[in-house]
Motif scaffolding. Structure first.
Motif, PDB file in Angstrom:
ATOM      1  N   PHE A 191       0.853  -1.061   0.030  1.00 58.54           N
ATOM      2  CA  PHE A 191       0.042  -0.101   0.015  1.00 58.54           C
ATOM      3  C   PHE A 191       0.738   1.213  -0.057  1.00 58.54           C
ATOM      4  O   PHE A 191       0.762   2.094  -0.752  1.00 58.54           O
ATOM      5  CB  PHE A 191      -0.753   0.053   1.249  1.00 58.54           C
ATOM      6  N   TRP A 233      -7.184  -1.059  -0.710  1.00 58.19           N
ATOM      7  CA  TRP A 233      -7.631  -0.711   0.716  1.00 58.19           C
ATOM      8  C   TRP A 233      -9.226  -1.352   0.988  1.00 58.19           C
ATOM      9  O   TRP A 233      -9.421  -1.723   2.347  1.00 58.19           O
ATOM     10  CB  TRP A 233      -7.952   0.845   0.696  1.00 58.19           C
ATOM     11  N   GLU A 234      -9.898  -1.641   0.017  1.00 55.48           N
ATOM     12  CA  GLU A 234     -11.317  -2.122   0.063  1.00 55.48           C
ATOM     13  C   GLU A 234     -10.923  -3.714   0.510  1.00 55.48           C
ATOM     14  O   GLU A 234     -11.624  -4.124   1.435  1.00 55.48           O
ATOM     15  CB  GLU A 234     -12.184  -2.066  -0.907  1.00 55.48           C
ATOM     16  N   ASP A 237      -8.384  -3.632   4.309  1.00 53.16           N
ATOM     17  CA  ASP A 237      -8.583  -2.505   5.000  1.00 53.16           C
ATOM     18  C   ASP A 237      -7.381  -2.316   5.844  1.00 53.16           C
ATOM     19  O   ASP A 237      -7.196  -2.540   7.324  1.00 53.16           O
ATOM     20  CB  ASP A 237      -9.727  -3.062   6.325  1.00 53.16           C
ATOM     21  N   VAL A 238      -6.241  -1.753   5.316  1.00 49.94           N
ATOM     22  CA  VAL A 238      -4.898  -1.440   5.810  1.00 49.94           C
ATOM     23  C   VAL A 238      -5.114  -0.411   6.905  1.00 49.94           C
ATOM     24  O   VAL A 238      -4.492  -0.871   7.880  1.00 49.94           O
ATOM     25  CB  VAL A 238      -4.363  -0.666   4.627  1.00 49.94           C
ATOM     26  N   TYR A 239      -5.909   0.508   7.073  1.00 48.27           N
ATOM     27  CA  TYR A 239      -6.217   1.275   8.236  1.00 48.27           C
ATOM     28  C   TYR A 239      -7.423   0.954   8.911  1.00 48.27           C
ATOM     29  O   TYR A 239      -8.342   0.230   8.259  1.00 48.27           O
ATOM     30  CB  TYR A 239      -6.160   2.755   7.742  1.00 48.27           C
ATOM     31  N   PRO A 276     -12.192   3.481   3.683  1.00 47.33           N
ATOM     32  CA  PRO A 276     -11.837   4.690   2.664  1.00 47.33           C
ATOM     33  C   PRO A 276     -13.282   5.811   2.617  1.00 47.33           C
ATOM     34  O   PRO A 276     -14.088   5.317   2.801  1.00 47.33           O
ATOM     35  CB  PRO A 276     -11.636   3.983   1.227  1.00 47.33           C
TER      36      PRO A 276
END
Length: 111
Positions: free
Chosen positions: A5, A52-53, A56-58, A62
């Motif tokens: 990412f 990201w979807e 779910d890195v964070y 988003p």
């Protein structure tokens, strides 16, 4: 996945920078390198959203409204870049493309 990412984020920002720096501003002209860099920035942006979807890195997901606005601006930049790259200098659409790139970066930072 966080490393991938981060690499994609760096590439995405670099492609936007290359798109802006590859243009000729005196006289204004859009070069083929600008067109390719805008397309590459669009593709890396789409890859970032997909990654990201999926992972779910964070902790938070988003912002889909922001992504939608950035997608429309990026698509407009790609269309302008590819349709205007063969036009002879001076081409005032180079300033429009620079404004679209700046808007995309500003949305990313400010929103």
């Amino acid at each position: 996945m966080a490393t991938l990412f981060t690499i994609l984020v760096v590439l995405h920002v670099l492609f936007w920078a290359v798109a802006l720096l590859a243009m000729n501003f005196i006289p204004p002209q859009i070069t083929p390198g600008t067109a390719h860099a805008t397309a590459a920035a669009l593709v890396t942006g789409l890859l970032l959203v997909g990654l990201w979807e999926m992972t779910d890195v964070y902790d938070e997901g988003p912002n889909h409204a922001k992504i939608g606005v950035k997608l429309v601006v990026a698509l407009a930049a790609v269309v302008v870049a590819y349709t205007q790259q063969r036009k002879p200098a001076p081409n005032s659409m180079a300033y429009v493309l620079a404004a679209l790139i700046g808007l995309n970066v500003a949305i990313a930072i400010a929103w």
